[in-house]
Design an enzyme around this catalytic site. Structure first.
Site, PDB file in Angstrom:
ATOM      1  N   TYR A  86      28.080  40.392  40.341  1.00  0.00           N
ATOM      2  CA  TYR A  86      27.035  41.357  39.998  1.00  0.00           C
ATOM      3  C   TYR A  86      25.776  40.702  39.451  1.00  0.00           C
ATOM      4  CZ  TYR A  86      30.371  45.016  40.891  1.00  0.00           C
ATOM      5  OH  TYR A  86      31.270  45.843  41.506  1.00  0.00           O
ATOM      6  N   LYS A 121      42.231  36.336  40.434  1.00  0.00           N
ATOM      7  CA  LYS A 121      42.671  35.719  41.694  1.00  0.00           C
ATOM      8  C   LYS A 121      42.519  34.208  41.523  1.00  0.00           C
ATOM      9  CE  LYS A 121      43.801  36.186  46.108  1.00  0.00           C
ATOM     10  NZ  LYS A 121      45.029  36.812  46.582  1.00  0.00           N
ATOM     11  N   ASP A 175      35.535  47.170  38.680  1.00  0.00           N
ATOM     12  CA  ASP A 175      34.760  48.250  39.294  1.00  0.00           C
ATOM     13  C   ASP A 175      35.665  49.043  40.237  1.00  0.00           C
ATOM     14  OD1 ASP A 175      32.795  49.843  40.297  1.00  0.00           O
ATOM     15  OD2 ASP A 175      31.610  48.252  41.197  1.00  0.00           O
ATOM     16  N   ASP A 192      45.914  41.000  43.525  1.00  0.00           N
ATOM     17  CA  ASP A 192      46.348  41.803  44.685  1.00  0.00           C
ATOM     18  C   ASP A 192      47.667  42.517  44.397  1.00  0.00           C
ATOM     19  OD1 ASP A 192      47.652  39.350  44.762  1.00  0.00           O
ATOM     20  OD2 ASP A 192      46.668  38.689  46.600  1.00  0.00           O
TER      21      ASP A 192
END
Ligand code: NAD
Length: 478
Positions: free
Chosen positions: A125, A172, A229, A205
């Protein structure tokens, strides 16, 4: 009296804000409001930020901002006021409690009660994007130690204050070892300071899959911006309705509170909208400013109202709901229930809420930083990595050697696979042989030689070691 800034927003905004404020005052919240105009009218008057500079002054002076949803007009370069507010005011922490209200609001997850704490300022972002070649564009993912420390500490402090038992971290870092790796590492460091709170890390995930399937396995979940988000919307939706969730955006100085939903223009002006999302934001605001008594009174009255089956259209179910009401009538029902507690849903108690202990970030002493090589990125339209390698070898001098070429992160030279698909964007790593000293002068020479050899260099990344630890990733397959 604590002065707060209020913006009634667009669409259903004014109705849900009026309902919320009425409840706040009826509960005896010691607040005084100062209203500003933001959103559609301001945008359409030609202000692409959707907010006048005097309104910024008000927000910064009062520090606490309760904001109804606004409509961002389509096209025309209008900037999202939410993103601007978070970044300008340094609202680094986005807090979204997502709780099922079973059996009063229909949900597949009757015992869900989790809080997502999303880092709000950095990650992808930062919005730093560049096209580099005909075929490749990039977006920089920036993760900082202060950013990680602030959000992770916030998550543990929040868990402690709210008497929650576990903080889970989603990243991740099996793939992004530097960026998500730092987030995970800081999580482990700070978790040690809170031995009374359980901690765990999930790869995002499988963590996301587990959260959507078995949300009761989680309590507080902290994560970087983009994951937060996406997953905070998933979490709110699976509680049964996005119309019921509020959100807090917290910074060191200022804070903004809102509903998670938008301005629902089709429902505007009809006394239909559910004010619960904004009311939940307002309850978080009252807790934040120490008005815990009013916050508790409102939250228990709200739970009791839902339990009584007094529902707005969005959660009304023939059979289980008792009375379908409009925005105003819902607010009146909550007000009538002030002082009462729910009997089936769990009542809340904020009386013993201690303040969050959020120390300012302390800079660490600088590490011993050593330049050990450079990645030169090249725009080249050929397909055979051996060919570009032959050209690039010519630009190394004084013991500086081409050691590796990757394409989209996969090693293609030396010993690449002919099956690997290559774009026109090549990352070419140069290092000194035999561990010789490498300086920025070497980088200048490499770039100068590249010009002489007609090689189209598009950017460089310096390779550093910090206190002897490698600060860059290896090529996949290296
Ligand atoms: P939305 O959340 O406004 O509405 C989606 C649907 O959800 C509505 O049609 C309505 O059926 C339902 N809904 C939402 N809130 C409700 C409530 N309180 N009570 C009852 N039903 C409710 O999303 P959208 O239609 O995608 O966006 C509309 C506008 O809102 C857009 O201009 C968008 O930019 C803006 N928006 C603003 C914010 C914000 O200010 N924080 C957030 C999201 C969207």
């Amino acid at each position: 009296m604590r002065k707060i800034t209020v913006a009634k927003g667009d669409g259903i905004g004014p109705e849900i804000m009026d309902a919320t404020l009425e409840i706040l005052f009826a509960a005896g919240a010691k607040i005084e409001i100062e209203e500003i105009e933001v959103g559609e009218k301001v945008y359409l008057a030609g202000n692409t930020a959707g907010i006048a500079s005097e309104s910024w002054d008000t927000i910064r002076r009062n520090k606490i901002f309760l904001k109804a949803p606004i409509t961002t007009p389509q096209g025309g370069g209008y900037k999202s006021l939410n993103v601007t507010t978070r970044k300008f005011l340094g609202l680094y922490s986005n807090v979204r409690p997502c709780m099922s209200l079973h059996p009063f609001v229909k949900t597949k997850h009757p015992v869900m009660d989790l809080v997502i704490i999303r880092e709000n300022e950095e990650d992808l972002y930062a919005g730093i994007e560049h096209q580099q070649t005909d075929e490749v564009v990039q977006c920089l993912k920036l993760i900082s130690r202060p950013g990680c420390e602030k959000i992770v500490r916030y998550a543990f402090e929040y868990a402690k204050q709210q008497n929650r038992k576990k903080v889970t971290c989603f990243t991740k870092d099996n793939i992004m070892k530097q960026t998500d790796g730092l987030f995970h590492q800081v999580f482990d460091e700070i978790a040690e300071e809170y031995p009374e709170i359980e901690n765990e890390h999930w790869i995002i995930d499988i963590g996301a899959a587990k959260m959507a399937d078995t949300p009761e396995a989680f309590d507080v979940i902290v994560m970087p911006n983009l994951y937060g988000d996406v997953l905070s919307d998933v979490a709110a939706q699976i509680t049964g309705s996005v119309g019921l969730a509020g959100s807090a955006n917290i910074g060191e100085e200022c804070a903004m509170f809102e509903a998670i939903h938008g301005s629902a223009p089709r429902r505007a002006g009809q006394n239909l909208a559910n004010p619960s999302g904004l009311l939940q934001g307002a309850v978080m605001m009252l807790n934040h400013i120490g008005e815990t008594e009013a916050a508790e009174k409102i939250q228990n009255a709200w739970l009791k109202t839902l339990e009584d089956g007094i529902h707005t259209y969005d959660i009304f179910e023939e059979g289980s709901s008792k009375q379908k009401v409009g925005t105003k009538e819902f607010a009146q029902a909550v007000i009538a229930n002030l002082g009462q507690k729910p009997s089936i849903l769990k009542p809340v108690s904020y009386a013993n809420n201690s303040a969050l202990n959020l120390p300012k970030y302390k800079k660490r002493p600088a590490a011993n930083k050593k330049l050990v090589g450079v990645d030169i990125f090249v725009h080249w339209n050929g397909v055979n990595p051996d060919e570009i390698a032959e050209n690039l070898k010519k630009i190394g001098e004084n013991g500086i050697e081409l050691t590796m070429i990757t394409n989209r992160g996969i090693k293609v030279w030396p010993d690449g696979f002919s099956e690997t698909f290559c774009t026109d964007h090549w990352r070419c790593r140069f290092k000194p042989n035999n561990g010789a000293i490498f300086t920025k002068q070497n980088i200048n020479e490499l770039l100068k030689n590249a010009i002489d050899e007609n090689i189209d260099t598009i950017k460089t990344e310096n390779l550093y070691e910090f206190d002897g630890v490698r600060g860059y990733s290896l090529g996949q397959g290296q």
